[in-house]
Design a protein around this motif. Structure first.
Motif, PDB file in Angstrom:
ATOM      1  N   LEU A  13       0.848  -1.181   0.000  1.00 55.68           N
ATOM      2  CA  LEU A  13       0.000   0.000   0.000  1.00 55.68           C
ATOM      3  C   LEU A  13       0.885   1.232   0.000  1.00 55.68           C
ATOM      4  O   LEU A  13       1.732   1.398   0.886  1.00 55.68           O
ATOM      5  N   ARG A  15       2.039   4.689   0.839  1.00 54.34           N
ATOM      6  CA  ARG A  15       1.729   5.627   1.907  1.00 54.34           C
ATOM      7  C   ARG A  15       2.444   6.965   1.715  1.00 54.34           C
ATOM      8  O   ARG A  15       2.650   7.728   2.656  1.00 54.34           O
ATOM      9  N   ASP A  83      -2.486   5.381  11.591  1.00 52.27           N
ATOM     10  CA  ASP A  83      -2.745   5.992  10.280  1.00 52.27           C
ATOM     11  C   ASP A  83      -2.624   4.953   9.165  1.00 52.27           C
ATOM     12  O   ASP A  83      -3.417   4.943   8.216  1.00 52.27           O
ATOM     13  N   ASP A  84      -1.616   4.079   9.270  1.00 45.38           N
ATOM     14  CA  ASP A  84      -1.425   3.044   8.248  1.00 45.38           C
ATOM     15  C   ASP A  84      -2.595   2.058   8.246  1.00 45.38           C
ATOM     16  O   ASP A  84      -3.062   1.630   7.177  1.00 45.38           O
ATOM     17  N   ILE A  86      -5.668   2.659   9.236  1.00 45.81           N
ATOM     18  CA  ILE A  86      -6.828   3.356   8.664  1.00 45.81           C
ATOM     19  C   ILE A  86      -6.760   3.335   7.142  1.00 45.81           C
ATOM     20  O   ILE A  86      -7.756   3.043   6.460  1.00 45.81           O
ATOM     21  N   ALA A  87      -5.583   3.642   6.601  1.00 46.63           N
ATOM     22  CA  ALA A  87      -5.417   3.656   5.146  1.00 46.63           C
ATOM     23  C   ALA A  87      -5.651   2.270   4.556  1.00 46.63           C
ATOM     24  O   ALA A  87      -6.258   2.133   3.477  1.00 46.63           O
ATOM     25  N   ASP A  90      -9.418   1.480   4.678  1.00 43.65           N
ATOM     26  CA  ASP A  90     -10.057   2.258   3.619  1.00 43.65           C
ATOM     27  C   ASP A  90      -9.812   1.622   2.249  1.00 43.65           C
ATOM     28  O   ASP A  90     -10.703   1.579   1.391  1.00 43.65           O
ATOM     29  N   GLU A  91      -8.593   1.131   2.045  1.00 45.69           N
ATOM     30  CA  GLU A  91      -8.230   0.508   0.772  1.00 45.69           C
ATOM     31  C   GLU A  91      -9.010  -0.785   0.534  1.00 45.69           C
ATOM     32  O   GLU A  91      -9.485  -1.044  -0.573  1.00 45.69           O
ATOM     33  N   ARG A 115     -11.647   6.765  13.905  1.00 43.43           N
ATOM     34  CA  ARG A 115     -12.553   6.401  12.816  1.00 43.43           C
ATOM     35  C   ARG A 115     -13.439   5.236  13.265  1.00 43.43           C
ATOM     36  O   ARG A 115     -13.276   4.107  12.811  1.00 43.43           O
TER      37      ARG A 115
END
Length: 288
Positions: A13, A15, A83-84, A86-87, A90-91, A115
């Motif tokens: 992913l 970042r 943060d990672d 969450i990303a 989301d992905e 979140r």
């Protein structure tokens, strides 16, 4: 489910500053795992295949600067790992159950606080959800020991003590894989920087988490003066009206990695917790 579904495929992913590595297998509601500092996503080697077999889609995330993730990030720690995650959710499409060990348990709490719509439940294993009390002299000694260039050999020498109690049958091979991973370019520096993380934000935010949690703690976890007391403190943070609540599983003859040390206890407990969460009409987890 076909054979390909059950085989974890390495993905990355983007970042911005670097790529986060993760293995992805299975289909169904999403479960995201994350290891502790100095560890690899393969720490979940006993749990993740069973989750896939039970009908879940499992993403085993690597910490930034560890294993197959890039090591060129400017910062590392609980907040960055949150943060990672969450990303990644989301992905892949959430909500997800997050399974976090050690510092990643604190990161999982941060995801659920920042979140909440992304988190259906939390599995907190050997969890650092607050900073433990530590003598300033010992804290300074730890920082010195985890500095370059000796961080890698010191960590490898220290690792067996974190597996207090029963060790996995493949412990020697796994320990060697951790050592080899840290020898890759940039990994020792990234690990050293990760050791400076703080769990203060997790302690501040845990009271706002509404998702249900499973707290898994080794009875001999050397990272805590009172492992059972710490587990019950975390449980208390999840109590109250409108909260999901928390269950505790204390694992005998296990240290900081009970999921790897006593999978015959931990895996069924995690499967029962995850399988008991509500499913939405689209086949994924319902939002907490």
């Amino acid at each position: 489910m076909n054979a390909t579904d059950r085989t974890s495929i390495l993905r990355h992913l983007d970042r911005g500053e670097g790529r986060l590595a993760y293995g992805l297998a299975g289909s169904g509601p999403l479960v995201v795992t994350s290891p502790g500092m100095g560890d690899l996503r393969s720490t979940w080697r006993a749990l993740s295949p069973q989750l896939v077999e039970a009908g879940f889609r499992v993403a085993d995330a690597e910490l930034r600067g560890h294993g197959d993730s890039d090591a060129g990030f400017s910062s590392y720690g609980d907040s960055e790992t949150a943060d990672d995650l969450i990303a990644l959710i989301d992905e892949l499409g959430g909500p997800a159950v997050i399974v976090g060990n050690s510092m990643s348990a604190g990161s999982a709490v941060l995801v659920a606080a920042r979140r909440p719509e992304l988190v259906a439940g939390l599995v907190l294993v050997g969890p650092f959800v607050r900073n433990p009390p530590m003598n300033p002299l010992l804290a300074g000694l730890f920082r010195a020991m985890m500095a370059r260039p000796w961080a890698a050999p010191v960590w490898n020498a220290y690792l067996p003590s974190l597996y207090a109690g029963q060790k996995p049958a493949d412990f020697a091979e796994y320990r060697a894989s951790v050592r080899e991973a840290m020898r890759r370019p940039g990994r020792t520096a990234a690990f050293s920087r990760t050791t400076h993380t703080s769990h203060a934000e997790a302690e501040q935010r845990v009271g706002s988490v509404v998702a249900p949690a499973l707290v898994v703690m080794g009875e001999r976890d050397p990272d805590f003066r009172d492992p059972a007391g710490e587990a019950h403190w975390i449980e208390a943070q999840f109590s109250g009206a409108g909260r999901g609540g928390a269950e505790i599983v204390m694992v005998p003859d296990a240290g900081h990695y009970p999921h790897a040390q006593r999978p015959e206890i931990v895996t069924p407990a995690v499967l029962a917790f995850v399988s008991g969460l509500p499913i939405a009409a689209d086949g994924g987890f319902a939002r907490a």
